[in-house]
Design a protein around this motif. Sequence first.
Motif, PDB file in Angstrom:
ATOM      1  N   THR A 149       3.725   7.400   3.352  1.00 19.95           N
ATOM      2  CA  THR A 149       4.315   8.844   3.114  1.00 19.95           C
ATOM      3  C   THR A 149       5.383   9.041   4.064  1.00 19.95           C
ATOM      4  OG1 THR A 149       2.245  10.051   2.418  1.00 19.95           O
ATOM      5  CG2 THR A 149       4.097  11.392   3.341  1.00 19.95           C
TER       6      THR A 149
ATOM      7  N   SER B 119       0.967  -1.134   0.012  1.00 22.51           N
ATOM      8  CA  SER B 119      -0.166  -0.011   0.000  1.00 22.51           C
ATOM      9  C   SER B 119       0.725   1.124   0.043  1.00 22.51           C
ATOM     10  CB  SER B 119      -0.938  -0.060   1.272  1.00 22.51           C
ATOM     11  OG  SER B 119      -0.180  -0.025   2.341  1.00 22.51           O
ATOM     12  N   SER B 120       0.366   2.298  -0.302  1.00 28.05           N
ATOM     13  CA  SER B 120       0.959   3.622  -0.194  1.00 28.05           C
ATOM     14  C   SER B 120       1.397   4.042   1.099  1.00 28.05           C
ATOM     15  CB  SER B 120       0.149   4.678  -1.205  1.00 28.05           C
ATOM     16  OG  SER B 120      -1.045   4.943  -0.537  1.00 28.05           O
TER      17      SER B 120
END
Length: 270
Positions: A166, A163-164
């Motif tokens: 940050t 998954s993404s």
Amino acid sequence: MTPEDLMPKILDLIFAYGPKLVGAILVLIVGFWVVKALSRGFKKLLNARDIDASLKPFLVSLVSMLLKVVLVISVLTTLGIEMTSLVAILGAAGLAIGMALSGTLQNFAGGVMILLFKPFKVGDVLEAQGYLGSVHAIHIFNTIIKTGDNKTIIIPNGNLSNSSMTNYTTESKRRVDWTFGIGYGDDVDKARSVIKRLADEDDRIHKEPEIFIAVSALADSSVNFAVRAWVDTANYWPVHFDMNEKIYKTFAKEGLNIPFPQMDVHVHKD
């Protein structure tokens, strides 16, 4: 078969397999103690070497698990179980366990991918799976994150690797964005000058790239400035909060109004 006939057979089994069973139990107890000691020694060795902190918990867990597998195989051999039979049993059991623990295996594979490609490391500030915090440890099956209010979040590695996310600390510098508003009728050039002066006085704000100040919107009750400046990553939040406070205090001294939503109600009597 009467109890009198059964008792001699039970005694024969005890005399035949009892010593092996006792020996296997002793080997298991001593073996687990040795595995624990070896794991501690391996951990100390890693701490003494210049090894990435992200790898240490993973390697210690992996070595400990492999040593325990070797220990169990040794104990089963002590009991007289043939290796060919053992391999067949382990193969069948491995297939069943693999199907039952597909999610766990996915987390293991995710941990390997994280350590190979290193999208983050221990100490990085990470936002993933709806959580924001610093990476405390990377284990075989999960990653532990500590939030700003000291909560411990355990995230499966399978989810992290697929998954993404940050990573706020990968880069050495970050851009701080503000929006400051002044009232209609206030001096736009004066407001820009005040913002520029306050930014220049803060040594934490980089001179290059130069700070960006521009009128971004003519809002319902204010003229908004978009302000963008570059700082070291570690100074991001201190600069952000300090600038907000300085703008509030200085605008008041300079006669610049900071508008806030309000409503005028006019009552007409017939």
